[in-house]
Design a protein around this motif. Structure first.
Motif, PDB file in Angstrom:
ATOM      1  N   SER A 136       8.709  -3.828   6.966  1.00 11.55           N
ATOM      2  CA  SER A 136       7.516  -3.375   6.255  1.00 11.55           C
ATOM      3  C   SER A 136       7.856  -3.156   4.790  1.00 11.55           C
ATOM      4  N   SER A 137       6.896  -3.484   3.923  1.00 17.77           N
ATOM      5  CA  SER A 137       7.084  -3.237   2.496  1.00 17.77           C
ATOM      6  C   SER A 137       6.502  -1.894   2.068  1.00 17.77           C
ATOM      7  N   HIS A 138       5.769  -1.230   2.961  1.00 17.71           N
ATOM      8  CA  HIS A 138       5.196   0.097   2.704  1.00 17.71           C
ATOM      9  C   HIS A 138       4.335   0.111   1.439  1.00 17.71           C
ATOM     10  N   GLY A 139       3.711  -1.025   1.132  1.00 24.59           N
ATOM     11  CA  GLY A 139       2.829  -1.095  -0.029  1.00 24.59           C
ATOM     12  C   GLY A 139       3.546  -1.055  -1.358  1.00 24.59           C
ATOM     13  N   ASP A 140       4.876  -1.184  -1.348  1.00 20.68           N
ATOM     14  CA  ASP A 140       5.692  -1.063  -2.555  1.00 20.68           C
ATOM     15  C   ASP A 140       6.311  -2.418  -2.888  1.00 20.68           C
ATOM     16  N   PRO A 141       6.030  -2.986  -4.078  1.00 19.82           N
ATOM     17  CA  PRO A 141       6.590  -4.305  -4.405  1.00 19.82           C
ATOM     18  C   PRO A 141       8.116  -4.343  -4.438  1.00 19.82           C
ATOM     19  N   ASP A 142       8.752  -3.226  -4.820  1.00 24.60           N
ATOM     20  CA  ASP A 142      10.223  -3.190  -4.807  1.00 24.60           C
ATOM     21  C   ASP A 142      10.751  -3.252  -3.377  1.00 24.60           C
ATOM     22  N   LEU A 143      10.092  -2.539  -2.462  1.00 26.43           N
ATOM     23  CA  LEU A 143      10.504  -2.583  -1.067  1.00 26.43           C
ATOM     24  C   LEU A 143      10.184  -3.940  -0.441  1.00 26.43           C
ATOM     25  N   GLU A 144       9.092  -4.566  -0.896  1.00 28.85           N
ATOM     26  CA  GLU A 144       8.785  -5.908  -0.408  1.00 28.85           C
ATOM     27  C   GLU A 144       9.881  -6.883  -0.821  1.00 28.85           C
ATOM     28  N   GLU A 145      10.331  -6.799  -2.069  1.00 23.35           N
ATOM     29  CA  GLU A 145      11.397  -7.690  -2.532  1.00 23.35           C
ATOM     30  C   GLU A 145      12.686  -7.449  -1.761  1.00 23.35           C
TER      31      GLU A 145
END
Length: 337
Positions: free
Chosen positions: A99-108
């Motif tokens: 999951s990226s949790h709605g965060d672009p840094d976590l998505e990357e």
């Protein structure tokens, strides 16, 4: 008895060759019945549980499928994942869910994790407007992927709902049964937000009423809070532009329902109701809202199955696989509108 920790130790303890064990764990039906029974008896006797993930990693064609979604805690995405997992299991694949949790840094970071694993392919619901396209491009070069629910501007197969048709269906119903709706826009976090707003404006012009759009001036994914705050502000001020409110998604509608309740307004289809509220998605909790939410039902199983089938088709080298598939949806009439 010493605990067996590797396939080599199990082979030595059971007297079964390492190649035969590998063949069995790749496909139990590929070995003779007598050999299969011998292996399964040895597994119980030695209490050995092989690392299925490691076995898959060592295959020429791994049986691991990556799944990346914006929020694991959102029942909408959880429902999609549930259906994808079921398809994976039926075809012998192991789903790895991030999951990226709605965060672009976590998505990357999640995308780089997928790049570090040996996967057959991946099904990804990108955040959208804040996604790092370069990292997505790198992922596309390494393995087949399919976009699900939302997409970014890359030549990647996509499976989603036909937002234009679904919004038009809902607007037609609301106009036919009462006052034309105003539209509570969702934050423009992905392509769905843009498509649904544009679809509402087109449907309003077609039905010949003014398309009043209530903007959500944020890129936050906390839709319930946004719906509550925005509707509360309007109700405390000059009021909503219409006694019918169409929300771009069900989570916004949940917040709008709470705002109406706190303001002492009755929501429903009855003649004495103060406000009608409708949503979009048929979120798994929509039928338990109070009142239950009128909405557009997306085809969860169809979305998941189509994305999985396209991915497997690409893995198998099938030609003429669809590059885009928009599924139809249906109107669900409940008590809120």
């Amino acid at each position: 008895m010493a605990k067996i920790r590797s396939m080599e130790e199990f082979a030595a303890a059971s007297g079964i060759s390492r190649p035969t064990l590998s063949k069995y764990f790749s496909d139990p039906s590929s070995v003779r019945k007598s050999t299969r029974q011998r292996i399964e008896t040895a597994l119980v006797e030695h209490e050995y549980r092989p690392n299925i993930f490691a076995i898959s990693q060592n295959r020429k064609r791994p049986m691991n499928v990556g799944i990346l979604i914006p929020h694991l805690t959102d029942p909408y995405f959880a429902e999609l994942v549930r259906h994808i997992e079921a398809r994976c299991a039926s075809m012998g694949f192991w789903a790895i869910i991030l999951s990226s949790h709605g965060d672009p840094d976590l998505e990357e970071r999640a995308l780089r994790t997928l790049l570090s694993l040996k996967l057959a392919g991946a099904i990804v619901a990108p955040l959208g407007t804040r996604s790092n396209c370069d990292t997505f491009k790198a992922l596309c070069k390494e393995l087949p992927i399919v976009f699900l629910d939302s997409r970014i501007d890359l030549e990647v197969p996509f499976v989603g709902t036909d937002n234009r048709a679904s919004i038009e269906l809902l607007v037609e119903y609301l106009v036919r049964t009462g006052e034309p709706p105003c539209f509570l826009d969702m934050p423009h976090v992905n392509q769905n937000a843009l498509e649904r707003r544009q679809a509402f404006e087109e449907a309003a012009r077609k039905a010949k009423f003014e398309p009043h759009v209530i903007p959500a001036r944020t890129l936050d994914w906390n839709f319930e809070q946004i719906g509550f705050d925005v509707v509360t502000a309007y109700l405390r001020g000059s009021g909503l532009p219409s006694r019918t409110l169409l929300c771009a998604n069900d989570r916004l509608a949940f917040g709008a329902l709470a705002a109406a309740y706190k303001s002492g307004l009755k929501v429903g289809r009855e003649d004495n109701a103060d406000l009608r509220i409708a949503g979009h998605d048929d979120h798994p909790l929509s039928r338990f809202a109070c009142p239950s939410l009128t909405t557009i039902a997306q085809d969860y199983e169809g979305l998941a199955s189509s994305a999985f089938d396209i991915l497997v088709g690409r893995l198998d080298g099938e030609e003429n696989m669809p590059t885009s598939e928009l599924l139809s949806s249906r109107l669900v009439m409940r008590d809120s509108a």
